[in-house]
Design an enzyme around this catalytic site. Structure first.
Site, PDB file in Angstrom:
ATOM      1  N   GLU A 310      -6.097  22.990  35.036  1.00 51.46           N
ATOM      2  CA  GLU A 310      -6.726  22.829  33.718  1.00 51.46           C
ATOM      3  C   GLU A 310      -7.772  21.718  33.727  1.00 51.46           C
ATOM      4  O   GLU A 310      -7.820  20.864  32.844  1.00 51.46           O
ATOM      5  CB  GLU A 310      -5.658  22.553  32.651  1.00 51.46           C
ATOM      6  N   ASP A 384       4.256  29.107  30.497  1.00 53.77           N
ATOM      7  CA  ASP A 384       4.089  27.781  29.883  1.00 53.77           C
ATOM      8  C   ASP A 384       5.033  27.571  28.708  1.00 53.77           C
ATOM      9  O   ASP A 384       4.609  27.710  27.556  1.00 53.77           O
ATOM     10  CB  ASP A 384       2.633  27.627  29.408  1.00 53.77           C
ATOM     11  N   GLU A 412       5.903  22.482  21.682  1.00 54.31           N
ATOM     12  CA  GLU A 412       4.528  22.988  21.632  1.00 54.31           C
ATOM     13  C   GLU A 412       4.463  24.444  21.184  1.00 54.31           C
ATOM     14  O   GLU A 412       3.593  24.817  20.388  1.00 54.31           O
ATOM     15  CB  GLU A 412       3.893  22.822  23.021  1.00 54.31           C
TER      16      GLU A 412
END
Ligand code: GCV
Length: 724
Positions: A310, A384, A412
């Site tokens: 990323e 993820d 998240e």
């Protein structure tokens, strides 16, 4: 006699006492509320009235003062401590070398089993008298033992014939803070970072001590202070002084500090032209930097690294690989017994292969090539931190490399700190999964604790949900996720139900009328979020960037694998990601017989169906319903489950502090609203492909798809700041 003056003083003292108490939620599971049952209180008082507390050290002093505070609060009695053992003492606490030889002899066998961090709590008959002994090989074991004894007392456990011998099954039990130097927290939903960098090193916030205390009470022994999307400044002398101050606070609690190492630091703060891991100057720079850190922090844990992921720099920027990068840092750390924790969370926009396959493809060929002080930190699933993912296929596939588990405690993809979701249930599901890598029973837990493949060093990390909110975690119930993570890092074989029960009793109430329904609620909460967000194996259909709310329609982001449409593949023919040999063949990364089981939709567990298969809308599920109806009913079931949570919580008023009850009540209302939002938005969107009516039992949406698509949240919390 009470005159006006001393009445004033009394009133003042009363008000002071009221305010001196920590606000509700701050004490976490260390509430030590009064034991009101007279017989139990009497028994515990008898045990803890006169205590031989042997030895002196910062760690032992913490243990003693914890015992002092806790017994005072629970029993209303101040214990008397002695520095030498005499036969009239009811309890003796001390490491093995300080114990009376006769006691030591009785406990030798147990002491041999518990390593440096384990402890023994045993009721021992010696000289015709029963004594409760807490012993260990090292001081930290005594601290852990004292916390455990106090937890048992809080739960009103019978200590009469206690014989508890316990030690952690995992070496590095770590929290990963994704905290930035400006005190914002990536994916943080509980306020700002605890670390007041601006005031450190001189100003030691009481929170640092309370944080260390909470961690020690559940056996967490390592923290990485900074975001894996790292800033090299943390490695400069000014910041290292601050890190040292924190390390000094944490040390007596048995906690080692780690830092995230930005791979390009030699350029950014070292003045070099390159960060190539094979360049001599770069190697020397890291070796010198590491020496500098150890001079300040002799027990520094090591570096946690996110590289070539990323946008973070890494060895591949110099045509080198992950082994080159990790081993270069490992060499610098080795003389100091430090570790490199190298993350396997990699996927590339230049690789057209299924994102779920990329980490395995990249890392498994490196098995056996990393130095002994490297652990490869691997997220629990290959995408993820989704509400449900099959376990990461790397677990068990690298027998010569220690894989460190990375769980996410911050939510998240689970409704932030607004939704009540008890995560130990999720962790347990992953840890109990059979990888079949070494035959039947090769569970992920056995990979992680090294017992399956003989790893010499083991670890489990949790990305924290902690911030400077008064209750630490935003949602009062999210404290249970911090607690549960710690307990599972200590023993990955614990059941989530037992953890739920323990935590409820420690934190709120011992009344079975509270514990039983609340335990059910906690356990159900994980399935509820799966149902109303990502049922039947759907995944990553969150709105962009912030991951708040549904966004299954998002399709225009620059990288294909950042778009939800990449994951659900809905079209008129059906829905789901084909990861069998007719599709991306990600299933080949799993061992047999699991691989074949996953390849066949008839044998693939239905909770992972659309993770591995693209199936027609009228595909028949095991319950005889069509896939479309099944999806719709699951979304509805999720909403129903939240409604059940709301009504259960309503009946819990008598057992919970008023303010906290209200807080959870309000949060549950938001959760219910958002569960309906997920259901309506996703079903309306998928309906544009299925072209089928909603089945009976599913409530009709009250808004249009256009409305849901139009919702924008530019200031949703937890987004990565622009500078990194
Ligand atoms: C720290 C996901 C998150 C990022 C996080 C990343 C990682 O992509 O959205 O915020 O970055 O995982 O684990 O490195």
């Amino acid at each position: 006699m009470i005159n006006r003056n001393n009445l004033f003083v009394l009133c003042f003292l009363y008000v002071f006492a009221l305010f001196a108490q920590a606000p509700p939620g701050y004490d976490l599971w260390l509430t030590y509320s009064k034991i009101v049952e007279p017989d139990i209180s009497k028994k515990y008082s008898d045990i803890s009235t006169s205590i031989a507390f042997l030895g002196n050290s910062k760690t032992l002093n913490i243990a003693q003062s914890e015992l002092h505070t806790a017994t005072e609060k629970m029993l209303g009695q101040t214990p008397t401590f002695f520095k030498a053992f005499e036969s009239n003492h009811s309890m003796v606490i001390g490491t093995k070398n300080l114990l009376d030889p006769s006691l030591n002899k009785v406990l030798t066998k147990d002491l041999e089993q518990i390593g440096n961090e384990g402890f023994i709590i045993k009721s021992v008959l010696s000289q015709k008298k029963t004594t409760l002994v807490i012993t260990a090989n090292e001081d930290i074991g005594i601290l852990y033992g004292v916390y455990r004894l106090l937890a048992l007392m809080q739960q009103r456990k019978n200590l009469d014939n206690i014989a508890l011998v316990d030690s952690p099954k995992i070496d590095i039990r770590m929290l990963n803070h994704w905290d930035n130097l400006d005190r914002s927290v990536e994916r943080g939903y509980a306020g700002f970072s605890l670390w007041k960098w601006h005031k450190l090193p001189e100003f030691i916030d009481q929170r640092y001590i309370d944080y260390a205390r909470a961690n020690a009470s559940i056996g967490i022994n390592a923290v990485s202070l900074t975001n894996v999307n790292a800033n090299a400044l943390i490695l400069t002398p000014m910041y290292l002084e601050k890190v040292k101050a924190l390390a000094d606070v944490f040390r007596p609690y048995g906690i080692k500090v780690y830092l995230t190492a930005r791979f390009s630091a030699p350029i950014e703060i070292g003045g070099l032209q390159t960060a190539d891991p094979l360049n001599e100057k770069v190697k020397v720079w890291w070796a010198d930097k590491t020496d500098e850190i150890y001079k300040l922090i002799p027990d520094f844990g090591g570096f946690l690294v996110k590289a070539n992921s990323e946008g973070q720099p890494g060895p591949q920027n110099y045509e080198r690989n992950h082994v080159d990068g990790a081993n270069m840092l490992a060499e610098a750390l080795q003389p100091h017994n430090g570790n490199v924790i190298w993350r396997a969370f990699v996927y590339s926009e230049h690789d057209a292969d299924d994102r779920a396959k990329q980490a395995y493809s990249e890392f498994v060929p490196y098995d056996g090539k990393f130095m002994d002080n490297v652990l490869v930190q691997t997220k629990n699933g290959a995408i993820d931190f989704q509400p449900r993912e099959p376990f990461h296929p790397m677990f068990g596939a690298t027998p010569k490399t220690p894989l460190m588990m990375e769980f996410q405690i911050t939510q998240e993809y689970l409704g932030f700190s607004t939704h009540l979701v008890f995560l130990p249930k999720l962790y347990e599901e992953v840890l109990d999964s059979d990888t079949y890598q070494e035959g039947d029973g090769s569970t992920v837990a056995k990979v992680i604790d090294g017992s399956l493949q003989g790893q010499k060093i083991t670890g489990m990390a949790g990305v924290t949900n902690i911030g400077n909110d008064i209750n630490w975690t935003g949602h009062p119930i999210a404290q249970g996720n911090w607690y549960g993570f710690g307990r599972l890092a200590w023993d990955p074989y614990l059941s989530s139900e037992n953890i739920a029960e323990e935590w409820l009793r420690l934190t709120f109430s011992n009344d079975d009328a509270f514990v039983k329904p609340m335990k059910e609620l906690l356990i159900m909460s994980r399935e509820a979020v799966v149902n109303y967000m990502n049922p039947l194996g759907l995944h990553h259909i969150f709105d962009t960037g912030h991951h708040y709310g549904p966004g299954p329609w998002v399709s225009e982001l620059s990288r294909p694998e950042w778009n939800p449409v990449y994951y659900h593949n809905a079209d008129e023919n059906g829905i789901g990601f084909d990861r069998t040999p007719t599709g991306s063949n990600a299933t080949e990364q799993y061992a047999e017989p699991l691989r074949s089981q996953l390849n066949d939709p008839q044998t693939c567990p239905e909770e992972y169906l659309l993770w591995f298969h693209h199936l027609p809308w009228d595909y028949k599920l095991k319950n005889g319903k069509t896939l479309w109806n099944g999806i719709a009913l699951k979304y509805q079931e999720g909403v129903n489950q939240v409604e059940k949570m709301v009504s259960t919580w309503e009946t819990m008023k008598p057992y919970v502090n008023k303010a906290q009850h209200k807080e959870v009540q309000m949060l549950l209302q938001i959760q219910l609203k958002e569960a309906k939002w997920w259901r309506d938005a996703c079903l309306l969107y998928f309906q544009t492909f299925s072209k089928k009516e909603l089945p009976e039992g599913v409530e009709k949406p009250t808004q249009t798809l256009e409305y849901f698509k139009s919702l924008k949240f530019p200031f949703a919390p937890g987004i990565r700041p622009r500078w990194n």
